[in-house]
Design an enzyme around this catalytic site. Structure first.
Site, PDB file in Angstrom:
ATOM      1  N   SER A   1       3.582  -2.332  10.230  1.00 12.96           N
ATOM      2  CA  SER A   1       5.038  -2.321  10.383  1.00 12.96           C
ATOM      3  C   SER A   1       5.708  -3.641   9.995  1.00 12.96           C
ATOM      4  O   SER A   1       6.650  -4.071  10.661  1.00 12.96           O
ATOM      5  CB  SER A   1       5.425  -1.894  11.813  1.00 12.96           C
ATOM      6  OG  SER A   1       4.976  -0.571  12.056  1.00 12.96           O
TER       7      SER A   1
ATOM      8  N   HIS B   1      -9.302   1.013   4.912  1.00 15.90           N
ATOM      9  CA  HIS B   1      -8.016   1.177   5.610  1.00 15.90           C
ATOM     10  C   HIS B   1      -8.232   2.095   6.818  1.00 15.90           C
ATOM     11  O   HIS B   1      -9.047   3.023   6.761  1.00 15.90           O
ATOM     12  CB  HIS B   1      -6.981   1.775   4.647  1.00 15.90           C
ATOM     13  CG  HIS B   1      -5.596   1.761   5.203  1.00 15.90           C
ATOM     14  ND1 HIS B   1      -5.153   2.724   6.089  1.00 15.90           N
ATOM     15  CD2 HIS B   1      -4.571   0.892   5.026  1.00 15.90           C
ATOM     16  CE1 HIS B   1      -3.896   2.442   6.419  1.00 15.90           C
ATOM     17  NE2 HIS B   1      -3.519   1.335   5.786  1.00 15.90           N
TER      18      HIS B   1
ATOM     19  N   GLY C   1       2.537   2.094  10.681  1.00 14.56           N
ATOM     20  CA  GLY C   1       3.458   3.220  10.539  1.00 14.56           C
ATOM     21  C   GLY C   1       4.147   3.617  11.831  1.00 14.56           C
ATOM     22  O   GLY C   1       4.753   4.683  11.913  1.00 14.56           O
TER      23      GLY C   1
ATOM     24  N   ASN D   1       0.878  -1.180   0.000  1.00 15.47           N
ATOM     25  CA  ASN D   1       0.000   0.000   0.000  1.00 15.47           C
ATOM     26  C   ASN D   1       0.907   1.219   0.000  1.00 15.47           C
ATOM     27  O   ASN D   1       1.545   1.515   1.010  1.00 15.47           O
ATOM     28  CB  ASN D   1      -0.880  -0.030   1.257  1.00 15.47           C
ATOM     29  CG  ASN D   1      -1.615   1.283   1.472  1.00 15.47           C
ATOM     30  OD1 ASN D   1      -1.767   2.079   0.545  1.00 15.47           O
ATOM     31  ND2 ASN D   1      -2.062   1.511   2.707  1.00 15.47           N
ATOM     32  N   TRP D   2       0.949   1.901  -1.130  1.00 21.40           N
ATOM     33  CA  TRP D   2       1.871   3.043  -1.237  1.00 21.40           C
ATOM     34  C   TRP D   2       1.314   4.312  -0.609  1.00 21.40           C
ATOM     35  O   TRP D   2       1.992   5.353  -0.619  1.00 21.40           O
ATOM     36  CB  TRP D   2       2.199   3.307  -2.710  1.00 21.40           C
ATOM     37  CG  TRP D   2       3.202   2.348  -3.288  1.00 21.40           C
ATOM     38  CD1 TRP D   2       3.840   1.315  -2.641  1.00 21.40           C
ATOM     39  CD2 TRP D   2       3.701   2.347  -4.633  1.00 21.40           C
ATOM     40  NE1 TRP D   2       4.695   0.678  -3.499  1.00 21.40           N
ATOM     41  CE2 TRP D   2       4.632   1.283  -4.726  1.00 21.40           C
ATOM     42  CE3 TRP D   2       3.450   3.128  -5.749  1.00 21.40           C
ATOM     43  CZ2 TRP D   2       5.316   0.995  -5.913  1.00 21.40           C
ATOM     44  CZ3 TRP D   2       4.127   2.842  -6.935  1.00 21.40           C
ATOM     45  CH2 TRP D   2       5.050   1.789  -7.011  1.00 21.40           C
ATOM     46  N   LYS D   3       0.086   4.273  -0.135  1.00 22.11           N
ATOM     47  CA  LYS D   3      -0.529   5.466   0.457  1.00 22.11           C
ATOM     48  C   LYS D   3      -0.365   6.652  -0.507  1.00 22.11           C
ATOM     49  O   LYS D   3      -0.496   6.477  -1.708  1.00 22.11           O
ATOM     50  CB  LYS D   3       0.080   5.765   1.824  1.00 22.11           C
ATOM     51  CG  LYS D   3       0.116   4.530   2.717  1.00 22.11           C
ATOM     52  CD  LYS D   3       0.421   4.834   4.132  1.00 22.11           C
ATOM     53  CE  LYS D   3       0.636   3.522   4.893  1.00 22.11           C
ATOM     54  NZ  LYS D   3       0.324   3.607   6.290  1.00 22.11           N
TER      55      LYS D   3
ATOM     56  N   GLY E   1       2.832  -1.107   4.244  1.00 19.64           N
ATOM     57  CA  GLY E   1       2.862   0.305   3.886  1.00 19.64           C
ATOM     58  C   GLY E   1       4.287   0.747   3.604  1.00 19.64           C
ATOM     59  O   GLY E   1       4.838   0.527   2.516  1.00 19.64           O
ATOM     60  N   GLY E   2       4.920   1.337   4.599  1.00 19.49           N
ATOM     61  CA  GLY E   2       6.243   1.961   4.442  1.00 19.49           C
ATOM     62  C   GLY E   2       7.266   1.092   3.731  1.00 19.49           C
ATOM     63  O   GLY E   2       7.968   1.561   2.823  1.00 19.49           O
TER      64      GLY E   2
ATOM     65  N   GLU F   1      -6.634   4.518   7.889  1.00 18.43           N
ATOM     66  CA  GLU F   1      -6.464   5.957   7.595  1.00 18.43           C
ATOM     67  C   GLU F   1      -7.713   6.521   6.922  1.00 18.43           C
ATOM     68  O   GLU F   1      -8.077   7.681   7.133  1.00 18.43           O
ATOM     69  CB  GLU F   1      -5.203   6.164   6.729  1.00 18.43           C
ATOM     70  CG  GLU F   1      -3.939   5.955   7.556  1.00 18.43           C
ATOM     71  CD  GLU F   1      -2.736   5.455   6.775  1.00 18.43           C
ATOM     72  OE1 GLU F   1      -2.721   5.554   5.543  1.00 18.43           O
ATOM     73  OE2 GLU F   1      -1.801   4.936   7.429  1.00 18.43           O
TER      74      GLU F   1
ATOM     75  N   GLU G   1      -5.244  -5.227  10.531  1.00 14.94           N
ATOM     76  CA  GLU G   1      -4.241  -4.188  10.726  1.00 14.94           C
ATOM     77  C   GLU G   1      -4.507  -3.463  12.044  1.00 14.94           C
ATOM     78  O   GLU G   1      -5.312  -2.531  12.089  1.00 14.94           O
ATOM     79  CB  GLU G   1      -4.296  -3.179   9.572  1.00 14.94           C
ATOM     80  CG  GLU G   1      -4.022  -3.786   8.223  1.00 14.94           C
ATOM     81  CD  GLU G   1      -3.359  -2.784   7.281  1.00 14.94           C
ATOM     82  OE1 GLU G   1      -2.305  -3.113   6.752  1.00 14.94           O
ATOM     83  OE2 GLU G   1      -3.886  -1.672   7.123  1.00 14.94           O
TER      84      GLU G   1
HETATM   85  C1  PEP Z   1      -0.598   0.035   5.865  1.00 16.36           C
HETATM   86  O1  PEP Z   1      -0.555   1.142   5.359  1.00 16.36           O
HETATM   87  O2  PEP Z   1      -1.529  -0.738   5.583  1.00 16.36           O
HETATM   88  C2  PEP Z   1       0.467  -0.376   6.787  1.00 16.36           C
HETATM   89  C3  PEP Z   1       0.378  -1.524   7.392  1.00 16.36           C
HETATM   90  O3  PEP Z   1       1.508   0.519   6.953  1.00 16.36           O
HETATM   91  P1  PEP Z   1       2.957   0.197   7.595  1.00 16.36           P
HETATM   92  O4  PEP Z   1       3.435  -1.087   6.977  1.00 16.36           O
HETATM   93  O5  PEP Z   1       3.803   1.374   7.219  1.00 16.36           O
HETATM   94  O6  PEP Z   1       2.759   0.045   9.070  1.00 16.36           O
END
Ligand code: PEP
Length: 254
Positions: free
Chosen positions: A216, A98, A176, A12-14, A237-238, A100, A170
């Site tokens: 994470s 998600h 994050g 997930n590149w956000k 994500g990251g 966010e 999640e």
């Molecule tokens: C996400 O955006 O779904 C996520 C899990 O982010 P991260 O891996 O950065 O915690």
């Protein structure tokens, strides 16, 4: 990891990367995962990057997804993107609900259900996100939250619709933050979700549904997470923004 559920490693590149960044990412990423046949690989970039991403993955075992969709096909909904638009752009997947989106854009379990139905109607494979906040976990309400999110966001699907859904657990406190759920914490939550699936859609559906862990995930912790029978893949994500780190995650089995 259960052998009869093919893992999904999704990124997930956000709100990161331009179309040019997208092309550069895939130039580096594709050779690194060229021999990865043990899992499905999905990248969900921002909407404007989808054409570049779809073009870049042509002929590769990588599929592209959106990060959200609106439930109407078209209309006066400024700023929204519909299922037919995503599908026409070559997206095959879409992330829904998600944390966010829930936190900053007012999504609820009710809108998650509408979006999920719309995604399915237009042939997209939804990855529906659920997960508790830190205060909910600390108050011992994790199970209650997950059950409510399942009941409100997924239980309204038909069995045929549900069969095409992937769930992502999640925990919001792990997204994050660098704080990962332990494999045991993630497994326990996945069991709660799978039990809800069994109650609503039956044992076969529960055995078949893929539940991803997100929060994470990194090259350093992916192996122990994926060693869990309950964990059928990851939503990242990251660490999905860099080709080498996401490739290391995809290649967790090596
Ligand atoms: C996400 O955006 O779904 C996520 C899990 O982010 P991260 O891996 O950065 O915690």
């Amino acid at each position: 990891m259960a052998t009869n559920r093919t893992p999904i490693m999704a990124g997930n590149w956000k709100m990161f990367k331009t179309p040019a960044d997208t092309t550069a990412f895939f130039d580096e990423f594709k050779p690194l995962v060229a021999s990865a046949t043990h899992c499905e690989i999905v990248i969900c970039p921002p909407f404007i990057d989808i054409p570049a991403a779809v073009q870049a993955v042509e002929g590769a075992r990588i599929e592209i997804g959106g990060q959200n969709l609106y439930w109407e096909k078209e209309g006066a909904f400024t700023g929204e993107i519909s299922g037919p638009m995503l599908a026409a752009a070559g997206a095959r997947w879409v992330i829904i609900g998600h944390s966010e989106r829930r936190q900053y854009f007012g999504e609820t379990d009710e809108t998650v259900l509408k979006r999920t139905k719309a995604a399915l109607e237009h042939g997209l494979k939804p990855i529906v996100c659920v997960g508790e906040h830190l205060d909910e976990r600390e108050a011992g309400k994790t199970e209650q939250v997950l059950v409510a999110q399942f009941q409100g966001g997924l239980a309204g699907l038909t069995a045929e619709e549900f069969a095409r859904v992937t769930i992502a657990y999640e925990p919001v406190w792990a997204i994050g933050t660098g704080r990962t759920a332990t494999p045991e914490i993630a497994s326990e939550a996945h069991k709660v979700i799978r039990a809800e699936v069994a109650k609503k859609f039956g044992g076969e559906a529960a055995a078949a549904v893929r539940i991803l862990y997100g929060g994470s995930v990194k090259p350093a912790n992916v192996k122990e997470l994926m060693a869990q029978e309950e964990i059928d893949g990851t939503l990242v994500g990251g660490a999905s923004l860099k080709a080498d780190s996401f490739a290391a995650i995809v290649n967790f089995h090596r």
